[in-house]
Design a protein around this motif. Structure first.
Motif, PDB file in Angstrom:
ATOM      1  N   ALA A  77     -14.441  19.833   4.602  1.00 54.91           N
ATOM      2  CA  ALA A  77     -14.793  19.015   3.492  1.00 54.91           C
ATOM      3  C   ALA A  77     -14.634  17.590   4.188  1.00 54.91           C
ATOM      4  O   ALA A  77     -15.745  16.837   3.739  1.00 54.91           O
ATOM      5  CB  ALA A  77     -13.756  19.097   2.404  1.00 54.91           C
ATOM      6  N   ASP A  78     -13.869  17.201   5.074  1.00 52.86           N
ATOM      7  CA  ASP A  78     -13.774  15.810   5.209  1.00 52.86           C
ATOM      8  C   ASP A  78     -14.691  15.649   6.725  1.00 52.86           C
ATOM      9  O   ASP A  78     -14.656  14.279   7.099  1.00 52.86           O
ATOM     10  CB  ASP A  78     -12.204  15.395   5.725  1.00 52.86           C
ATOM     11  N   ALA A  79     -15.365  16.555   7.126  1.00 53.87           N
ATOM     12  CA  ALA A  79     -16.220  16.505   8.606  1.00 53.87           C
ATOM     13  C   ALA A  79     -17.461  15.787   8.125  1.00 53.87           C
ATOM     14  O   ALA A  79     -17.726  15.595   6.964  1.00 53.87           O
ATOM     15  CB  ALA A  79     -16.291  17.804   8.991  1.00 53.87           C
ATOM     16  N   TYR A  80     -17.995  15.304   9.348  1.00 56.67           N
ATOM     17  CA  TYR A  80     -19.505  14.747   9.032  1.00 56.67           C
ATOM     18  C   TYR A  80     -20.415  15.583   9.647  1.00 56.67           C
ATOM     19  O   TYR A  80     -20.097  16.476  10.398  1.00 56.67           O
ATOM     20  CB  TYR A  80     -19.434  13.478   9.833  1.00 56.67           C
ATOM     21  N   PRO A  81     -21.717  15.403   9.012  1.00 52.96           N
ATOM     22  CA  PRO A  81     -22.813  16.246   9.506  1.00 52.96           C
ATOM     23  C   PRO A  81     -22.969  16.434  11.087  1.00 52.96           C
ATOM     24  O   PRO A  81     -23.049  17.617  11.726  1.00 52.96           O
ATOM     25  CB  PRO A  81     -24.004  15.737   8.969  1.00 52.96           C
ATOM     26  N   CYS A  82     -22.438  15.403  11.883  1.00 54.96           N
ATOM     27  CA  CYS A  82     -22.695  15.744  13.545  1.00 54.96           C
ATOM     28  C   CYS A  82     -21.367  16.272  13.794  1.00 54.96           C
ATOM     29  O   CYS A  82     -21.444  16.761  15.134  1.00 54.96           O
ATOM     30  CB  CYS A  82     -22.561  14.220  13.934  1.00 54.96           C
ATOM     31  N   GLN A  83     -20.421  16.808  13.207  1.00 50.00           N
ATOM     32  CA  GLN A  83     -19.256  17.439  13.574  1.00 50.00           C
ATOM     33  C   GLN A  83     -19.409  19.018  13.240  1.00 50.00           C
ATOM     34  O   GLN A  83     -18.759  19.777  13.827  1.00 50.00           O
ATOM     35  CB  GLN A  83     -18.177  16.966  13.001  1.00 50.00           C
ATOM     36  N   LEU A  84     -20.509  19.193  12.641  1.00 51.07           N
ATOM     37  CA  LEU A  84     -20.980  20.515  12.359  1.00 51.07           C
ATOM     38  C   LEU A  84     -22.035  21.314  13.173  1.00 51.07           C
ATOM     39  O   LEU A  84     -22.737  20.756  13.628  1.00 51.07           O
ATOM     40  CB  LEU A  84     -21.356  20.711  10.675  1.00 51.07           C
ATOM     41  N   SER A  85     -21.971  22.589  13.164  1.00 48.44           N
ATOM     42  CA  SER A  85     -23.075  23.583  13.775  1.00 48.44           C
ATOM     43  C   SER A  85     -24.200  23.508  12.721  1.00 48.44           C
ATOM     44  O   SER A  85     -24.171  23.022  11.504  1.00 48.44           O
ATOM     45  CB  SER A  85     -22.606  25.078  13.788  1.00 48.44           C
ATOM     46  N   GLY A  86     -25.580  23.863  13.363  1.00 51.05           N
ATOM     47  CA  GLY A  86     -26.540  23.888  12.247  1.00 51.05           C
ATOM     48  C   GLY A  86     -26.489  24.744  11.037  1.00 51.05           C
ATOM     49  O   GLY A  86     -26.557  24.511  10.202  1.00 51.05           O
ATOM     50  N   GLY A  87     -25.689  26.043  11.296  1.00 53.74           N
ATOM     51  CA  GLY A  87     -25.365  26.980  10.392  1.00 53.74           C
ATOM     52  C   GLY A  87     -24.654  26.278   9.116  1.00 53.74           C
ATOM     53  O   GLY A  87     -24.625  26.572   7.997  1.00 53.74           O
TER      54      GLY A  87
END
Length: 252
Positions: A141-151
């Motif tokens: 929830a507190d992560a930013y898009p750049c820290q996430l995988s595409g999925g």
């Protein structure tokens, strides 16, 4: 009937992309649109969600006319209040996620319900937590898009669309930017929504998924609907030679 397009025409310059297309979607239905690249699938979806302006035809939501074009009357897109009202009926999930990079996951999901729909912040936050849990993203929830995988990003995009409480969802090739392993994550979520009777229109190249999840499949080519019907019929025993050719080529 939640959504209907009647006699839709759309051209870019001299190139006619949609040629007198009509389709409808009933409540709880999953309609998959398949076809080769350049067949007009994504343009049809973009017209249905007002991202492109039609040259002729009619778009209806909830049995009410949203747009009627091509009769020589006033610009049907000029009534901004009417467009905004009709935008409330649907959510849209793009190929490229389109998350706000400077917003956290939670803010991506909650910003529009709070700021645009003016809903109570505490209520929206609780609903967003439940949506993220449903998407398997409670810990992000507190992560930013750049820290996430595409999925993960695509699942956030789905949560963001659902947070607006739409009557239906449009998906524009939601897995085309993902590798095969991550594709499965997103298709699992869409399959779950289908089981919950969420009304959906899915433009997709995932043929097994379309066959398994859809109530109806539409095959487009050259800006027209070539064939449509029950997925087992369209995939297992198509009547049109162009459909047969496409499926043969795709399965190689």
């Amino acid at each position: 009937m939640i959504f209907e397009m009647k006699n839709i025409r759309k051209a870019f310059g001299q190139t006619e992309v949609l040629k007198d297309i009509s389709m409808h979607v009933d409540s709880g239905e999953v309609v998959s649109i398949i076809g080769p690249s350049g067949s007009g699938k994504s343009t049809l979806l973009r017209c249905g969600t007002f991202l492109e302006q039609i040259d002729g035809g009619e778009i209806r939501y909830m049995d009410q006319t949203a747009i009627a074009a091509g009769d020589g009357g006033p610009d049907p897109y000029a009534d901004k209040a009417k467009l905004e009202k009709n935008r409330q009926y649907f959510g849209l999930v793009f190929q490229q996620f389109n998350l706000f990079p400077h917003f956290s996951v939670m803010k991506n999901v909650t910003d529009a319900p709070i700021r645009v729909q003016k809903r109570p912040k505490e209520q929206v936050m609780e609903e967003a937590k439940e949506l993220l849990r449903k998407m398997g993203l409670s810990e992000r929830a507190d992560a930013y898009p750049c820290q996430l995988s595409g999925g993960q990003q695509q699942r956030v995009a789905i949560a963001r669309a659902l947070a607006l409480k739409p009557s239906m969802l449009f998906f524009d090739e939601p897995t085309s930017a993902l590798d095969p392993e991550l594709t499965g994550e997103v298709l699992k979520v869409i399959r779950q929504l289908a089981e919950e009777k969420m009304t959906m229109v899915v433009v997709t190249h995932e043929m097994p998924f379309a066959r398994a999840v859809s109530n109806r499949v539409i095959f487009m080519d050259g800006g027209v609907i070539v064939e449509q019907g029950d997925p087992e019929k369209v995939f297992g025993d198509p009547t049109q030679e162009r459909t047969k050719q496409f499926l043969r080529n795709y399965q190689r």
